[in-house]
Design an enzyme around this catalytic site. Structure first.
Site, PDB file in Angstrom:
ATOM      1  N   ASP A   9       0.967  -1.314   0.046  1.00 45.62           N
ATOM      2  CA  ASP A   9       0.091  -0.099  -0.062  1.00 45.62           C
ATOM      3  C   ASP A   9       0.889   1.260   0.089  1.00 45.62           C
ATOM      4  O   ASP A   9       1.519   1.562   0.914  1.00 45.62           O
ATOM      5  CB  ASP A   9      -0.876  -0.080   1.103  1.00 45.62           C
ATOM      6  CG  ASP A   9      -2.191   1.103   1.122  1.00 45.62           C
ATOM      7  OD1 ASP A   9      -2.053   2.017   0.595  1.00 45.62           O
ATOM      8  OD2 ASP A   9      -2.947   0.757   1.889  1.00 45.62           O
ATOM      9  N   ARG A  33      -0.185   4.232   0.095  1.00 42.37           N
ATOM     10  CA  ARG A  33      -1.046   5.429   0.542  1.00 42.37           C
ATOM     11  C   ARG A  33      -0.430   5.986   2.025  1.00 42.37           C
ATOM     12  O   ARG A  33       0.221   5.254   2.778  1.00 42.37           O
ATOM     13  CB  ARG A  33      -2.454   5.090   0.837  1.00 42.37           C
ATOM     14  CG  ARG A  33      -3.199   5.138  -0.477  1.00 42.37           C
ATOM     15  CD  ARG A  33      -4.592   4.518   0.056  1.00 42.37           C
ATOM     16  NE  ARG A  33      -4.763   3.405   0.419  1.00 42.37           N
ATOM     17  CZ  ARG A  33      -5.778   2.754   0.777  1.00 42.37           C
ATOM     18  NH1 ARG A  33      -6.932   3.198   0.692  1.00 42.37           N
ATOM     19  NH2 ARG A  33      -5.738   1.501   1.338  1.00 42.37           N
TER      20      ARG A  33
END
Length: 367
Positions: free
Chosen positions: A290, A292
């Site tokens: 991920d 983010r």
């Protein structure tokens, strides 16, 4: 001629403007120059390499070019690493670079060495530009003033500076289906020239815990109703719950494809259609679990006066990110509908990323 130096000096001194210009140049398929101490490095996005650009790069740095790749991509090539690595390019071969960058069947064909600080900064710059994490880099022996220059230290500090620069630029009531008493608030200063938005549903009581959802933009699910994910379901379900229970705040974050960008998300979808799960598809393209970061979300909540949060999510990483930012966080589980098309995707998120999904799902695999 009027001297405008004073007007722009503070932003120029921060280096953020140089990084933003470099992002724009790379996304347009043009090289930039990255400086680190006395070293100057030509940086070109590997995904934009074609025969014409290969000839130009050879002329600028004959025999001196390297390809830097992320550790995730190197693992797919058969080299177990926890850090990026560099592969020599004695000749800039378009087919070879393309295979090393993203071919799911490719294997390493040369020694891998550790990158210098400038090369690592080049890879981070590509991530900011939401391009595939692979750069052709070469030391420059002569000045190239026609190219955008950016400093490695400014690349490394860019995200933190942009979080601090985030500011509100506009707000207006916008009635939504299922949540007619809603307001859209737009913030500027986000990563990579992208604005961020908040949807304030109803009139949440800021003195107590506020229902909050951090929702990463999903064009395919939110707008087109894709059956491959549950994003659109979660978004609309959250708005209805908030409207019926005292209000809340949805932060709509421009983080398509877990931060990889829309183009890379669609590339990953193509790999998923060939049988890879969502995380393996991202790894083939060189991305981690991920990409983010949620510093922008914490800053948006701060600007809205929210300090206590009841986070509507099934993602433990979001809970920990807001707690790390100093917010008082409890969680409220939420998920979308399982469908025949997304059930393996949901199982993969549960089994590989620890998402709190309570429905009865089969073991992860194939989605």
């Amino acid at each position: 001629m009027t001297d405008l130096t004073a007007l722009f000096s503070s932003s120029a001194a921060s280096g953020a403007v140089d990084v933003e210009r470099a992002i724009a140049e790379l996304r347009a398929g043009r090289p930039v120059v990255l400086s680190e101490g006395a070293a100057r490095l030509l940086v070109f996005p590997a995904e934009n390499l074609d025969p014409a650009s290969a000839v130009l790069l050879e002329n600028i740095a004959p025999g001196r070019a390297n390809l830097i790749l992320s550790p995730q991509r190197l693992r797919r090539l058969g080299v177990e690493r926890t850090a990026p690595g560099v592969i020599a390019l004695p000749r800039i071969d378009v087919e070879r670079v393309g295979a090393l960058l993203a071919d799911e069947e490719a294997r390493i064909d040369a020694p891998v060495s550790a990158p210098c600080a400038a090369e690592e900064a080049a890879l981070d710059l590509l991530r900011l530009a939401t391009l595939l994490p692979g750069a052709i880099v070469a030391p420059l022996l002569q000045p190239m003033p026609q190219l955008q220059d950016v400093h490695g230290c400014d690349v490394r500090s860019f995200r933190a500076k942009k979080v601090l620069s985030l500011h509100l630029v506009g707000r207006a009531p916008v009635p939504l289906e299922g949540a007619p008493n809603s307001e859209i608030v737009v913030f500027r200063g986000g990563e990579g020239l992208r604005d961020q938005a908040a949807v304030i549903v109803g009139k949440p009581d800021l003195s107590g815990p506020v229902q909050v959802r951090l929702h990463s933009a999903c064009l395919t699910g939110d707008l087109f109703g894709s059956l491959k994910c549950d994003c659109g379901d979660q978004l609309r379900h959250t708005a209805r719950i908030m409207a019926e229970s005292g209000g809340g705040v949805i932060l709509y974050l421009d983080q398509e494809g877990r931060g990889n960008g829309l183009a890379n998300k669609v590339r990953a979808y193509k790999l998923q259609a060939c049988g890879h799960d969502t995380y393996d598809a991202d790894e083939i393209l060189g991305f981690g679990l991920d990409q983010r970061r949620f510093g922008y979300a914490a800053r948006m909540l701060d600007l809205l006066g929210v300090t206590r949060v009841r986070l509507m999510t099934n993602n433990p990483a979001k809970i920990e990110a807001l707690r790390a930012a100093g917010l008082d966080v409890t969680d409220q589980r939420i998920q979308g509908r399982p469908t025949p098309q997304n059930i393996h995707y949901l199982a993969t998120k549960r089994d590989r990323a620890g998402h709190y999904l309570d429905v009865d799902l089969p073991p992860a695999g194939g989605g």
